[in-house]
Scaffold this motif. Structure first.
Motif, PDB file in Angstrom:
ATOM      1  N   LEU A   2       0.844  -1.195   0.000  1.00 49.60           N
ATOM      2  CA  LEU A   2       0.000   0.000   0.000  1.00 49.60           C
ATOM      3  C   LEU A   2       0.880   1.245   0.000  1.00 49.60           C
ATOM      4  N   ALA A   3       0.597   2.145  -0.948  1.00 49.40           N
ATOM      5  CA  ALA A   3       1.393   3.371  -1.047  1.00 49.40           C
ATOM      6  C   ALA A   3       0.832   4.447  -0.121  1.00 49.40           C
ATOM      7  N   ARG A   5      -0.245   8.232   0.545  1.00 53.56           N
ATOM      8  CA  ARG A   5      -0.875   9.147  -0.414  1.00 53.56           C
ATOM      9  C   ARG A   5      -0.449  10.600  -0.238  1.00 53.56           C
ATOM     10  N   ALA A  44      -0.966  13.299  -8.410  1.00 56.33           N
ATOM     11  CA  ALA A  44      -1.570  13.317  -7.075  1.00 56.33           C
ATOM     12  C   ALA A  44      -2.325  12.008  -6.856  1.00 56.33           C
ATOM     13  N   MET A  75      -9.815   9.787 -10.085  1.00 58.00           N
ATOM     14  CA  MET A  75      -9.112   9.462  -8.855  1.00 58.00           C
ATOM     15  C   MET A  75     -10.000   9.917  -7.703  1.00 58.00           C
ATOM     16  N   PRO A  76      -9.705   9.457  -6.480  1.00 59.48           N
ATOM     17  CA  PRO A  76     -10.598   9.772  -5.371  1.00 59.48           C
ATOM     18  C   PRO A  76     -10.703  11.275  -5.108  1.00 59.48           C
ATOM     19  N   PRO A 199      -7.011   5.031   9.077  1.00 60.55           N
ATOM     20  CA  PRO A 199      -5.943   5.872   8.530  1.00 60.55           C
ATOM     21  C   PRO A 199      -6.054   7.339   8.980  1.00 60.55           C
ATOM     22  N   VAL A 200      -4.885   7.962   9.124  1.00 62.16           N
ATOM     23  CA  VAL A 200      -4.816   9.369   9.518  1.00 62.16           C
ATOM     24  C   VAL A 200      -4.125  10.165   8.418  1.00 62.16           C
ATOM     25  N   ASP A 222      -0.774   8.121   7.336  1.00 59.36           N
ATOM     26  CA  ASP A 222      -0.995   7.256   6.184  1.00 59.36           C
ATOM     27  C   ASP A 222      -1.042   8.061   4.898  1.00 59.36           C
ATOM     28  N   ILE A 251       5.501   4.697  -2.277  1.00 63.19           N
ATOM     29  CA  ILE A 251       4.763   5.743  -2.989  1.00 63.19           C
ATOM     30  C   ILE A 251       4.400   5.188  -4.360  1.00 63.19           C
ATOM     31  N   ARG A 252       3.225   5.546  -4.830  1.00 62.97           N
ATOM     32  CA  ARG A 252       2.837   5.140  -6.181  1.00 62.97           C
ATOM     33  C   ARG A 252       3.606   6.007  -7.171  1.00 62.97           C
ATOM     34  N   PRO A 253       4.451   5.391  -7.996  1.00 63.21           N
ATOM     35  CA  PRO A 253       5.220   6.219  -8.934  1.00 63.21           C
ATOM     36  C   PRO A 253       4.303   6.829  -9.998  1.00 63.21           C
TER      37      PRO A 253
END
Lengths: 254, 201
Positions: A2-3, A5, A44, A75-76, A199-200, A222, A251-253
């Motif tokens: 899990l990356a 964010r 992002a 994306m979210p 998550p925080v 997180d 991190i998601r590249p």
């Protein structure tokens, strides 16, 4: 794996981005849809819109902005500001938001969170906590109404209560650090992250890339939320991601 | 025509928008006839398992969905629409699912990791599932869930994802595909998946 964010946050008033964005390459930097598209292209991991509109008409404009954004950006998307009723949540979600962030109305009526989580699912309920260090004693106090009103609640116990009521995430802003560019309140972030299982998202105070790193490591956040560091182009999201990857943060590249 | 099944749960607009962006035309519908006529079925869903099942029952959509799957129509379940395919879930007590795939849905174990599992995680493909065509294995997709599915037979697992435990993040059997993650929120990889799904016959 899990990356972690990176979430840029845009303040929107009457359908326009406030605090002006320093992009030279945007035709209309005050247009939230364009700004969101820009951040999307930059890598992002989510976008947050905070509606600071007071008027009723402005609210309608805000939903339009959300609608247009969600038609283009895959994306979210979290929206916050002025969420007071199940109907506000429903409207936000129908406009295309994935999550709503709730602060003042959670304090005024904690059961609102319980009901909202049951009705819309915990995945869409973010409880925003504005925290300020207590004077002369340890700990932090919860503030509402955009940081103007002390709620008489301790941040750690409030965070735990909100978790048990069904909050899916906590968006934690240090009022002491917000706008200072001195870095997150790491003690606060870490204390809340240790106190809850959800998550925080750390917020308030980022001025450098190292601050992002500290928030995710020392602060155990997180996700990190930031505004001016990206808006004023002190750093791009790409730079932030490359820096964090080099430091070994998942991190998601781009 | 791709039918996005509207049973009163979930953010259908983003799924619809994403199909559009991926160049595939889709309609949002709660009409049983329209679901029966559709060439492709999409079952999205967010919220609680039992509530989603209740809504599906009360809208009378279960029959056309099961019939469509049985007839081999391309089917895509997303998030809760993935979990609903399993036999049962333990969310808020035990509840029966559609039982299209034998197995159960359980909560992530208590431990060091945060629950819900929120964010971008890697999806490792088990084989050459056609909806993953053109997407590299280990690509990141967006997740947001507290429960995960355990199929009885590992053979249906189309991808694995690691979150403390290794779990089935998507399943694939004939023309049936379903994923725990949200392709409509997963940028380029997600749009590619939707494009691929729309191209299935």
């Amino acid at each position: 794996m899990l990356a972690r964010r990176i979430i840029p946050c845009l303040d929107v008033k009457d359908g326009r981005v406030v605090k002006g964005i320093g992009f030279v390459d945007l035709k209309d930097a005050g247009n939230p849809v364009e700004a969101a598209r820009f951040y999307n292209d930059e890598g992002a991991d989510a976008i947050c819109f905070l509606d600071i509109t007071a008027s009723h008409e402005g609210r309608g404009t805000f939903f339009k902005v959300v609608e247009e954004t969600s038609a283009e950006i895959f994306m979210p998307l979290t929206v916050g500001g002025g969420i007071r009723s199940p109907d506000d949540i429903r409207k936000s979600l129908l406009a295309g938001a994935d999550k709503v962030s709730i602060n003042t109305s959670a304090v005024e009526n904690p059961d609102f969170i319980r009901d909202a989580a049951r009705r819309f699912g915990i995945q869409c309920i973010v409880v925003a906590i504005d925290a300020k260090r207590k004077q002369g004693e340890k700990g932090w106090e919860v503030y509402t109404h955009g940081g103007r009103k002390p709620a008489g609640l301790d941040v750690l116990s409030w965070a735990k209560q909100m978790e048990s009521f069904g909050a899916g995430e906590i968006l934690l802003t240090s009022m002491d650090r917000d706008g200072t560019c001195e870095g997150y309140d790491l003690e606060l972030t870490r204390s809340v992250a240790d106190a809850v299982k959800i998550p925080v998202i750390a917020s308030g105070g980022v001025g450098t890339l190292e601050h992002l790193y500290e928030g995710l490591t020392v602060g155990k956040a997180d996700a990190v939320l930031a505004a001016s560091i990206f808006h004023y182009r002190r750093h791009t999201i790409k730079e932030a991601k490359e820096y964090l990857i080099k430091k070994g943060v998942p991190i998601r590249p781009i | 025509m791709i039918a996005i099944i509207d049973y009163g749960m979930g953010n259908l607009r983003s799924v619809h928008n994403a199909f559009k962006k991926a160049g595939r035309e889709a309609v949002i519908t709660s009409d049983r006839e329209a679901v029966s006529r559709a060439s492709h079925l999409v079952l999205p869903g967010v919220g609680a398992f039992s509530e989603c099942m209740d809504h599906l029952r009360s809208t009378g959509l279960i029959a056309p969905i099961l019939e469509g799957i049985q007839r081999g129509k391309p089917f895509l379940g997303i998030c809760l629409g993935f979990q609903l395919l399993f036999s049962k879930s333990e969310e808020f007590g035990e509840h029966q699912g559609l039982d299209v795939i034998s197995g159960e849905v359980k909560k992530f174990p208590d431990g060091k990791l945060k629950v819900p599992h929120i964010g971008w995680n890697q999806v490792r493909f088990t084989g050459s599932c056609p909806v993953f065509k053109g997407i590299p294995s280990d690509a990141y997709f967006y997740f947001d869930h507290s429960y995960y599915a355990i199929p009885e037979k590992e053979g249906v697992t189309a991808s694995w994802t690691d979150y403390g435990i290794k779990f089935t993040s998507s399943v694939w059997r004939d023309n049936l595909f379903a994923c725990q993650f949200h392709p409509e929120k997963s940028q380029t990889s997600g749009l590619k998946l939707l494009e691929n799904f729309g191209g299935l016959t």
